[in-house]
Every structure is written in C-alpha cells, then in structure tokens.
Enzyme design. Structure first.
Site, PDB file in Angstrom:
ATOM      1  N   GLY A  22       7.561  11.971  -9.107  1.00 44.43           N
ATOM      2  CA  GLY A  22       7.802  12.587  -7.804  1.00 44.43           C
ATOM      3  C   GLY A  22       7.196  13.960  -7.611  1.00 44.43           C
ATOM      4  N   MET A 100       4.732   2.245  -6.980  1.00 42.18           N
ATOM      5  CA  MET A 100       3.864   1.491  -7.886  1.00 42.18           C
ATOM      6  C   MET A 100       3.997  -0.018  -7.748  1.00 42.18           C
ATOM      7  SD  MET A 100       2.175   3.946  -9.057  1.00 42.18           S
ATOM      8  CE  MET A 100       1.187   3.246 -10.371  1.00 42.18           C
ATOM      9  N   ARG A 101       4.454  -0.482  -6.595  1.00 31.89           N
ATOM     10  CA  ARG A 101       4.517  -1.929  -6.375  1.00 31.89           C
ATOM     11  C   ARG A 101       3.625  -2.324  -5.222  1.00 31.89           C
ATOM     12  NH1 ARG A 101       8.290  -4.765  -9.049  1.00 31.89           N
ATOM     13  NH2 ARG A 101       9.926  -3.502  -9.975  1.00 31.89           N
ATOM     14  N   ILE A 102       3.031  -3.509  -5.340  1.00 35.44           N
ATOM     15  CA  ILE A 102       2.280  -4.071  -4.224  1.00 35.44           C
ATOM     16  C   ILE A 102       3.269  -4.397  -3.113  1.00 35.44           C
ATOM     17  CG2 ILE A 102       0.955  -6.106  -3.512  1.00 35.44           C
ATOM     18  CD1 ILE A 102      -0.417  -5.979  -6.240  1.00 35.44           C
ATOM     19  N   ASN A 117      -1.132   6.311   1.716  1.00 36.60           N
ATOM     20  CA  ASN A 117      -1.025   6.241   0.260  1.00 36.60           C
ATOM     21  C   ASN A 117      -1.957   7.268  -0.359  1.00 36.60           C
ATOM     22  OD1 ASN A 117      -0.280   5.156  -2.318  1.00 36.60           O
ATOM     23  ND2 ASN A 117      -2.273   4.120  -2.394  1.00 36.60           N
ATOM     24  N   HIS A 119      -4.112   7.746  -3.949  1.00 42.20           N
ATOM     25  CA  HIS A 119      -4.561   6.973  -5.105  1.00 42.20           C
ATOM     26  C   HIS A 119      -5.332   7.905  -6.042  1.00 42.20           C
ATOM     27  CE1 HIS A 119      -5.816   3.474  -7.373  1.00 42.20           C
ATOM     28  NE2 HIS A 119      -7.037   3.970  -7.386  1.00 42.20           N
ATOM     29  N   GLU A 153      -5.072  -5.199   1.792  1.00 42.65           N
ATOM     30  CA  GLU A 153      -5.842  -5.334   0.552  1.00 42.65           C
ATOM     31  C   GLU A 153      -5.602  -4.088  -0.304  1.00 42.65           C
ATOM     32  OE1 GLU A 153     -10.493  -5.704  -0.728  1.00 42.65           O
ATOM     33  OE2 GLU A 153      -9.961  -6.124   1.340  1.00 42.65           O
ATOM     34  N   GLU A 184      -4.055  16.409  -6.030  1.00 50.15           N
ATOM     35  CA  GLU A 184      -3.215  15.597  -5.144  1.00 50.15           C
ATOM     36  C   GLU A 184      -2.219  16.475  -4.383  1.00 50.15           C
ATOM     37  OE1 GLU A 184      -1.294  12.399  -7.216  1.00 50.15           O
ATOM     38  OE2 GLU A 184      -3.160  11.432  -7.738  1.00 50.15           O
TER      39      GLU A 184
END
Ligand code: GAR
Length: 225
Positions: A22, A100-102, A117, A119, A153, A184
């Site tokens: 976090g 961290m989940r699709i 998001n 990345h 996607e 970030e």
C-alpha cells in the site's frame, strides 16, 4: 466551463483497491492530505484481509473492507460483490494500487473510463508479473512505470503517463523495485490529479488530456539515473 477556483472545487470521491503493502495508497493519501490532489478516499478495498495497505488506511480513519476470493464460487461473483461495495461509496474514480488479481470483464465494463492502474514497467514492455527481473534479464536500458486506463486485456489499456529510470550495472530486481516505487509515488498522484481536475478522460479506448488524444504516454520526471 467551470467558474470554480481550484480551492473551491469539490473533492473527487475515489475508491482504492490494493492487495499488498500500500505504498501507492499512502502516496495518494499524503498528496490529498497536503492539498496537492483534490480527491477524497471514500474506501479502500482488498482481496487480502491481512494486506498491510488496509492497516495504513485504518490508521488514517479511511473506511476499509476486504473480500476474499475463497468466499465466492468464482471470480465473477467475487468481483460483483466488490462492485457493490465500491458503488455504495459512490466513487467517480476507482484506483488500482497494487491490486494483484485479474478483474472480471463485467467489472471492467462497469467502470470503463473511470478505472486506473499503475504497472511497474514501461508498457507495452513487460506486461504481467516479475517485471523488474524480466527487465534485467532482457538487458533493457530503461525501466519504469506506467499509469493507464484499464481495459479487458491485461495491462493493455490506454496508456496515460510513464516515469522512467536508467538501469544501473549493479541493479538487482529488489533495487529496481525500490527505485521504480519512488517514481510511482510521484507519477500516480500526478495522473490522478489530471483526472480529478477534469483534464483527463477516456473515450472508446483512447486517453485524452486537455481534449487531445494521447498517442503516446506523457513522460513525467525523466531522470538519467
Ligand atoms: C506497485 O509496484 C505496482 O506498480 C504493482 O504492485 C506494486 C504495489 O506496491 N502493481 C502491479 O504489479 C499490478 N499488476 P504498493 O502496494 O506498495 O503500492
């Protein structure tokens, strides 16, 4: 056209999703608390009950909840319940900060254009996991992070902005992760501020900043080291 001064503009309600430490959540919360980011974090949601990011939010008196995948028959049911919890907080923007989940297609469609998001790579390079080690293995010169709108996607939605660094000879995956994290924490609040002030939007899979389509991501805070 808005006649409100930035100070008088209402704060944009946002919900943050996370699975882990976090630190991006903390960077966003700190920028908001400092008045540098006109958002109000209404809720922090995790798929992990013990995510340290939830504890960070609790310390700031921000409401939290968690929904474990194991408590649902499948991803669609989990994400539908998550959407219900999110919608109860009525956010204008949903922010993935190390979630961290699709995500299920219906979830992504529901939040299309208001789902961001971050990345840890310079997309379209190194989608998916283990980005720092893969950047080292590929011997690329530059590495960094990307903020993008989420589409169905994985890590392929409209890119908005990137921050990058040069890989050093003695970098490890761990040192790269640390250095990219620092980028970030600058990049994400900056992009969220664009969205909150009405400068950034997504239409038909294209990101627009100040009405101009972003054909390439904007590079923020470029550094040689
Ligand atoms: C960040 O590096 C973020 O880019 C990454 O997880 C980390 C979360 O750190 N996200 C992904 O890999 C998403 N595919 P944090 O919990 O300290 O914010």
């Amino acid at each position: 056209m808005s006649f409100l001064t930035p100070e008088a503009r209402p704060l944009l309600p946002v919900v943050i999703l996370l699975s882990g430490t976090g630190t991006n959540f903390s960077a966003i919360a700190a920028a908001a608390a400092a008045g540098a980011l006109p958002v109000e974090i209404k809720l922090v949601v995790s798929d992990k009950p013990d995510a340290p990011g939830l504890e960070r939010a609790r310390k700031l008196n921000i409401p939290t909840c968690y929904l474990r995948m194991a408590d649902f028959p499948n991803r669609a049911a989990h994400d539908q319940a998550m959407a219900q919890a999110i919608d109860a907080a009525a956010p204008k923007l949903v922010i993935l900060a190390g979630y961290m989940r699709i995500l299920d297609t219906a979830f992504i469609t529901h939040y299309q254009g208001r789902l961001l998001n971050i990345h840890p790579a310079l997309l379209p390079e190194f989608k998916g996991l283990n980005t720092h080690q893969r950047a080292l293995d590929a011997r690329v010169q530059w590495h960094g992070c990307t903020v993008h709108f989420v589409c169905d996607e994985l890590d392929a939605g409209a890119r908005i902005a990137q921050a990058r660094l040069k890989i050093l000879e003695n970098d490890s995956a761990q040192s790269l992760a640390q250095r990219v994290h620092q980028l970030e924490h600058i990049l994400y609040p900056a992009v969220i501020a664009w969205y909150a002030s009405g400068r950034l939007r997504e239409t038909d899979g294209v990101a627009y900043l100040d009405g101009h389509p972003l054909t390439a991501p904007i590079l923020i805070g470029d550094t040689d080291a």
